[in-house]
Scaffold this motif. Structure first.
Motif, PDB file in Angstrom:
ATOM      1  N   THR A  62      50.869  53.384  -3.768  1.00  0.00           N
ATOM      2  CA  THR A  62      51.883  53.918  -4.741  1.00  0.00           C
ATOM      3  C   THR A  62      52.407  52.551  -5.751  1.00  0.00           C
ATOM      4  O   THR A  62      52.141  51.375  -5.434  1.00  0.00           O
ATOM      5  N   LEU A  63      52.909  52.634  -6.857  1.00  0.00           N
ATOM      6  CA  LEU A  63      53.415  51.821  -7.763  1.00  0.00           C
ATOM      7  C   LEU A  63      52.470  51.200  -8.666  1.00  0.00           C
ATOM      8  O   LEU A  63      52.476  51.196  -9.972  1.00  0.00           O
ATOM      9  N   LEU A  64      51.429  50.710  -7.950  1.00  0.00           N
ATOM     10  CA  LEU A  64      50.422  50.041  -8.802  1.00  0.00           C
ATOM     11  C   LEU A  64      49.019  50.603  -8.436  1.00  0.00           C
ATOM     12  O   LEU A  64      48.790  51.070  -7.142  1.00  0.00           O
ATOM     13  N   PRO A  65      47.858  50.331  -9.335  1.00  0.00           N
ATOM     14  CA  PRO A  65      46.407  50.727  -8.730  1.00  0.00           C
ATOM     15  C   PRO A  65      46.178  50.182  -7.567  1.00  0.00           C
ATOM     16  O   PRO A  65      46.574  49.044  -7.184  1.00  0.00           O
ATOM     17  N   TYR A  66      45.195  50.814  -6.599  1.00  0.00           N
ATOM     18  CA  TYR A  66      44.914  50.231  -5.480  1.00  0.00           C
ATOM     19  C   TYR A  66      44.417  49.065  -5.309  1.00  0.00           C
ATOM     20  O   TYR A  66      44.573  48.134  -4.656  1.00  0.00           O
ATOM     21  N   GLU A  67      43.454  48.577  -6.375  1.00  0.00           N
ATOM     22  CA  GLU A  67      42.794  47.371  -6.227  1.00  0.00           C
ATOM     23  C   GLU A  67      43.705  46.395  -6.857  1.00  0.00           C
ATOM     24  O   GLU A  67      43.774  45.089  -6.351  1.00  0.00           O
ATOM     25  N   THR A  68      44.727  46.619  -7.533  1.00  0.00           N
ATOM     26  CA  THR A  68      45.792  45.340  -7.893  1.00  0.00           C
ATOM     27  C   THR A  68      46.315  45.070  -6.636  1.00  0.00           C
ATOM     28  O   THR A  68      46.765  43.920  -6.427  1.00  0.00           O
ATOM     29  N   LEU A  69      46.955  46.019  -6.101  1.00  0.00           N
ATOM     30  CA  LEU A  69      48.056  45.909  -4.730  1.00  0.00           C
ATOM     31  C   LEU A  69      46.933  45.184  -3.696  1.00  0.00           C
ATOM     32  O   LEU A  69      47.636  44.170  -3.134  1.00  0.00           O
ATOM     33  N   LEU A  70      45.736  45.561  -3.322  1.00  0.00           N
ATOM     34  CA  LEU A  70      45.076  44.933  -2.660  1.00  0.00           C
ATOM     35  C   LEU A  70      44.655  43.430  -3.124  1.00  0.00           C
ATOM     36  O   LEU A  70      44.881  42.602  -2.124  1.00  0.00           O
ATOM     37  N   THR A  71      44.547  43.107  -4.403  1.00  0.00           N
ATOM     38  CA  THR A  71      44.433  41.780  -4.670  1.00  0.00           C
ATOM     39  C   THR A  71      45.602  40.933  -4.457  1.00  0.00           C
ATOM     40  O   THR A  71      45.552  39.923  -4.014  1.00  0.00           O
ATOM     41  N   TRP A  72      46.904  41.647  -4.746  1.00  0.00           N
ATOM     42  CA  TRP A  72      48.038  40.874  -4.621  1.00  0.00           C
ATOM     43  C   TRP A  72      48.219  40.654  -3.075  1.00  0.00           C
ATOM     44  O   TRP A  72      48.965  39.472  -2.513  1.00  0.00           O
ATOM     45  N   HIS A  73      48.108  41.676  -2.300  1.00  0.00           N
ATOM     46  CA  HIS A  73      48.167  41.540  -0.798  1.00  0.00           C
ATOM     47  C   HIS A  73      47.380  40.397  -0.321  1.00  0.00           C
ATOM     48  O   HIS A  73      47.898  39.572   0.430  1.00  0.00           O
ATOM     49  N   ILE A  74      46.174  40.353  -0.749  1.00  0.00           N
ATOM     50  CA  ILE A  74      45.269  39.268  -0.071  1.00  0.00           C
ATOM     51  C   ILE A  74      45.647  37.964  -0.565  1.00  0.00           C
ATOM     52  O   ILE A  74      45.760  36.953   0.344  1.00  0.00           O
ATOM     53  N   LEU A  75      46.324  37.987  -1.840  1.00  0.00           N
ATOM     54  CA  LEU A  75      46.477  36.630  -2.252  1.00  0.00           C
ATOM     55  C   LEU A  75      47.890  36.014  -1.687  1.00  0.00           C
ATOM     56  O   LEU A  75      48.109  34.899  -1.277  1.00  0.00           O
ATOM     57  N   SER A  76      48.761  37.132  -1.307  1.00  0.00           N
ATOM     58  CA  SER A  76      50.071  36.786  -0.764  1.00  0.00           C
ATOM     59  C   SER A  76      49.835  36.183   0.673  1.00  0.00           C
ATOM     60  O   SER A  76      50.480  35.171   1.398  1.00  0.00           O
ATOM     61  N   VAL A  77      48.769  37.087   1.388  1.00  0.00           N
ATOM     62  CA  VAL A  77      48.583  36.608   2.639  1.00  0.00           C
ATOM     63  C   VAL A  77      47.781  34.856   2.609  1.00  0.00           C
ATOM     64  O   VAL A  77      48.140  34.114   3.454  1.00  0.00           O
ATOM     65  N   GLU A  78      47.096  34.804   1.785  1.00  0.00           N
ATOM     66  CA  GLU A  78      46.633  33.554   1.520  1.00  0.00           C
ATOM     67  C   GLU A  78      47.620  32.461   1.255  1.00  0.00           C
ATOM     68  O   GLU A  78      47.461  31.202   1.627  1.00  0.00           O
ATOM     69  N   ALA A  79      48.561  32.909   0.719  1.00  0.00           N
ATOM     70  CA  ALA A  79      49.641  31.945   0.140  1.00  0.00           C
ATOM     71  C   ALA A  79      50.261  31.500   1.425  1.00  0.00           C
ATOM     72  O   ALA A  79      50.894  30.429   1.824  1.00  0.00           O
ATOM     73  N   LEU A  80      50.598  32.541   2.261  1.00  0.00           N
ATOM     74  CA  LEU A  80      51.113  32.277   3.515  1.00  0.00           C
ATOM     75  C   LEU A  80      50.381  31.305   4.579  1.00  0.00           C
ATOM     76  O   LEU A  80      50.761  30.528   5.180  1.00  0.00           O
ATOM     77  N   MET A  81      49.012  31.580   4.383  1.00  0.00           N
ATOM     78  CA  MET A  81      47.920  30.864   5.206  1.00  0.00           C
ATOM     79  C   MET A  81      48.304  29.371   4.821  1.00  0.00           C
ATOM     80  O   MET A  81      48.201  28.394   5.680  1.00  0.00           O
ATOM     81  N   ILE A  82      48.143  29.041   3.550  1.00  0.00           N
ATOM     82  CA  ILE A  82      47.963  27.889   2.968  1.00  0.00           C
ATOM     83  C   ILE A  82      49.596  27.064   3.372  1.00  0.00           C
ATOM     84  O   ILE A  82      49.404  25.788   3.699  1.00  0.00           O
ATOM     85  N   TRP A  83      50.487  27.788   3.299  1.00  0.00           N
ATOM     86  CA  TRP A  83      51.866  27.096   3.669  1.00  0.00           C
ATOM     87  C   TRP A  83      52.108  27.019   5.124  1.00  0.00           C
ATOM     88  O   TRP A  83      52.768  25.904   5.755  1.00  0.00           O
ATOM     89  N   LEU A  84      51.356  27.884   5.969  1.00  0.00           N
ATOM     90  CA  LEU A  84      51.521  27.904   7.360  1.00  0.00           C
ATOM     91  C   LEU A  84      51.583  26.630   8.225  1.00  0.00           C
ATOM     92  O   LEU A  84      52.466  26.159   8.776  1.00  0.00           O
ATOM     93  N   PRO A  85      50.721  25.557   7.742  1.00  0.00           N
ATOM     94  CA  PRO A  85      50.547  24.426   8.530  1.00  0.00           C
ATOM     95  C   PRO A  85      51.771  23.368   8.200  1.00  0.00           C
ATOM     96  O   PRO A  85      52.027  22.370   9.094  1.00  0.00           O
ATOM     97  N   PHE A  86      52.278  23.644   7.098  1.00  0.00           N
ATOM     98  CA  PHE A  86      53.246  22.512   6.615  1.00  0.00           C
ATOM     99  C   PHE A  86      54.732  22.686   6.899  1.00  0.00           C
ATOM    100  O   PHE A  86      55.412  21.801   7.043  1.00  0.00           O
TER     101      PHE A  86
END
Lengths: 454, 219
Positions: free
Chosen positions: B168-192
């Motif tokens: 919902t709200l945005l096209p599937y691919e756009t949402l998937l992209t931002w979901h993956i990128l947001s998880v990656e941001a979490l992963m990058i911050w995780l050790p610090f």
């Protein structure tokens, strides 16, 4: 890691006066000394705890200084905040990043002066916060390390904790009692109470250490020690070459003074071939001798270290101690018992005093929180020795007072001199009539010599 | 290369590398400090160091009854958030598929409805965590940028995940992209930052357990 932006850092008012004795030192030198003092004994254990805090705030709910005042500054982990900042900037695995990006402000001397109240006046090092922490952080241990830093920076409260620690380092006793004066006092107590005293015997299986506070305030407990050991029939002796069981230096954060006291006791007990060293009814001194002394002197101790309550429980079990049951009071008030944090929670020996109370046939009404869950009396960790902390200490004591009242008991028994003092003062200040008794004194009163001879 | 390709490819590898290396660095920095052998005699009720450490790792997951009256809210929100996250990560079909593709391991997914409820619970819990940090006197005093950033970096993947699941709200691919990128941001911050508690909470418990076991004072 805990980067704290300046906007959220506590507002540090300029110190109104230098509290430290070492006033002449440059601020930077003192700051460096504080940080060195803090991290000197840092190993993987302490560093892990520095990394593990979630800022969940649960430790506040375990601390009577927060619970009774509602002031968030008494949150246990907050008490070491400047040292956490310093750790992140100077020692943590990402210290270069913290410095490069200014993620944590550097610690100032004014900040440490501001924190003196949090590290000394409002922490009993009782370890209740350790017990609630979901990350298993031993905050009490970190506070002890932070006090090392504070002492090295000359930031220990001078009245009376700092003064007593200073005297202890100088003379081996917080009240400056010399060995020959101690010997005279012990013999005098024996004479007054009609108890045979053994002092400085060349050989002894059992050596009881002496609290100078007992000598000054509770000489009956010293007589009780002698009476009980005579009853047990063991070869025992007080040793005046190393007697000071208070180790005020430990709570002040003076590692050097702590070492002097510990080494003297270890040497005295070793020289007479002791098999057991009994620590008197004093909690922190027991912790030091039981868990730290071997590391301080650098080898395993050639004798066992037991708290008085442990020793009495063992003697009971071995059939060496015979007690007459305490007659029941007609009104059924019964008694209650306060667990000293260092023996119960920190060392796992809540069982020993209860075995003794059972043998005495006491009608024990347990406090709502007892054993390892017990609240500190509020005087532990040297707080009882800080004059200005009296009002705060009495606040902290309120929870204990309420729990004692809930039991309906008319007497609280304790096995720690510091707790005994705090209870007596706390009840007196509150106008309560609840009695405070030493379990050792009660044991000495209830010795059954007939049963022993039969 | 589209943004989705970037998120699925180089960004994922880089985030994983930073997370793993950062955690190893942080753990090593702590573990390599000089270890002092304890010379004190163990207590009469002593247990083994290893068993004490393991016992404490498990037992600290359950709140002690004597504190629960005062810590109930924190504990409840914490449990809701972490159980919710576990259900999403271990029970969500797309996440299982990702693990299967990477490792070959496979297990049955939970019904979509249950994962949706868990996502909702997690999202609400995270919002409550922020609210409490802003309002509770103790939490307000303790909280810093790291705390808020860590919560936000956990919240965004949950939010984008819910939108993605509902398409919902945005096209599937756009949402998937931002979901993956947001998880990656979490992963990058995780050790610090605070997110490293995924490791250090257990390390802290183990350190305490090992020490207290030797004293015979495990609680």
């Amino acid at each position: 890691m805990s980067p704290m932006p300046p906007s959220r850092a506590p507002k540090i008012a300029p110190a109104t006066r230098r509290i430290a004795e070492s006033r002449s030192q440059e601020d930077q030198t003192r700051l460096d000394a504080a940080m060195r003092g803090f991290i000197t004994d840092f190993g993987p254990e302490a560093a892990t705890w520095m990394e593990a805090c979630l800022h969940c705030g649960q430790c506040a709910e375990a601390c009577q200084f927060y619970v009774e005042t509602g002031d968030p500054k008494y949150t246990p982990i907050w008490k070491i905040e400047p040292f956490k900042q310093a750790y992140n900037r100077q020692m943590g695995p990402f210290a270069p990043l913290f410095r490069m990006f200014g993620l944590t402000p550097s610690v100032s001397l004014g900040q440490l002066e501001h924190w003196q109240e949090l590290l000394y006046d409002s922490c009993n090092m009782c370890g209740r916060c350790t017990m609630v922490c979901p990350a298993g952080i031993d905050i009490a241990d970190l506070v002890e390390k932070a006090r090392h830093g504070m002492f090295d920076a000359g930031l220990v409260p001078p009245d009376y904790l700092g003064a007593l620690a200073g005297k202890e380092r100088e003379t081996g006793s917080p009240f400056g009692i010399a060995p020959n004066a101690m010997r005279d006092s012990l013999l005098e107590i024996g004479e007054k109470h009609g108890v045979e005293m053994h002092v400085d015997e060349p050989r002894a299986e059992v050596v009881p250490a002496v609290s100078s506070i007992d000598l000054k305030m509770y000489p009956d407990s010293i007589a009780a020690t002698a009476k009980v050991l005579n009853h047990i029939g063991v070869r025992w002796s007080f040793m005046t070459k190393g007697f000071d069981a208070d180790n005020v230096s430990l709570t002040a954060g003076d590692r050097e003074g702590q070492k002097i006291v510990t080494e003297a006791i270890v040497a005295a007990a070793t020289d007479c071939g002791a098999q057991v060293l009994i620590m008197p009814e004093c909690g922190h001194s027991y912790t030091e001798m039981r868990w730290e002394a071997a590391n301080t002197v650098g080898h395993a101790l050639p004798f066992r270290v037991l708290h008085m309550s442990e020793y009495l429980a063992e003697a009971l079990e071995a059939g060496q101690l015979h007690l007459r049951p305490v007659p029941k009071d007609g009104q059924g008030h019964g008694v209650t018992f306060h667990d000293p944090c260092q023996v119960s929670r920190r060392s796992g020996r809540s069982d020993a005093p209860r075995r003794i109370m059972q043998a005495l046939g006491l009608d024990l009404h347990e406090l709502a929180d007892h054993g390892p869950d017990s609240w500190c009396c509020g005087g532990g960790g040297g707080v009882a020795l800080i004059g200005r902390a009296k009002t705060l200490r009495n606040h902290a004591f309120d929870i204990k007072k309420r729990q004692v009242a809930e039991t309906g008991a008319d007497t609280v028994y304790v096995t720690c001199t510091g707790c005994r003092q705090t209870f007596e003062h706390g009840f007196k200040d509150a106008g309560a009539e609840t009695g405070v008794g030493s379990l050792l004194d009660l044991v000495a009163e209830q010795l059954d010599e007939k049963e022993k001879t039969s | 290369m589209t943004l989705l390709d970037f998120a699925r490819g180089p960004a994922l590898y880089a985030a994983t590398l930073i997370m793993v290396c950062g955690l190893v660095w942080r753990l090593t920095g702590v573990a390599l400090l000089p270890f002092r052998r304890d010379l004190a005699a163990s207590g009469p009720n002593a247990k083994g160091r290893v068993s004490g450490a393991l016992w404490q790792v498990v037992s600290r997951s359950f709140p002690r009854r004597s504190f629960l009256g005062r810590t109930m809210v924190t504990v409840t929100i914490g449990y809701a958030m972490h159980i919710g996250l576990a259900v999403i990560l271990l029970g969500g079909a797309p996440h299982i598929l990702l693990v299967t593709q990477a490792t070959g391991l496979d297990w049955p997914a939970l019904p979509k409805g249950i994962v949706a409820i868990a996502s909702g619970v997690t999202l609400v819990s995270l919002l409550l965590v922020i609210l409490r940090r802003l309002t509770h006197p103790v939490l307000r005093l303790l909280s810093n940028v790291d705390d808020y950033l860590s919560i936000l970096l956990t919240l965004i993947p949950v939010l984008t995940g819910i939108l993605l699941a509902e398409e919902t709200l945005l096209p599937y691919e756009t949402l998937l992209t931002w979901h993956i990128l947001s998880v990656e941001a979490l992963m990058i911050w995780l050790p610090f930052g605070k997110l490293a508690h995924v490791v250090f909470v257990f390390a802290g418990r183990a350190a305490l357990g090992a020490r207290q076991a030797r004293k015979g004072a495990l609680q």
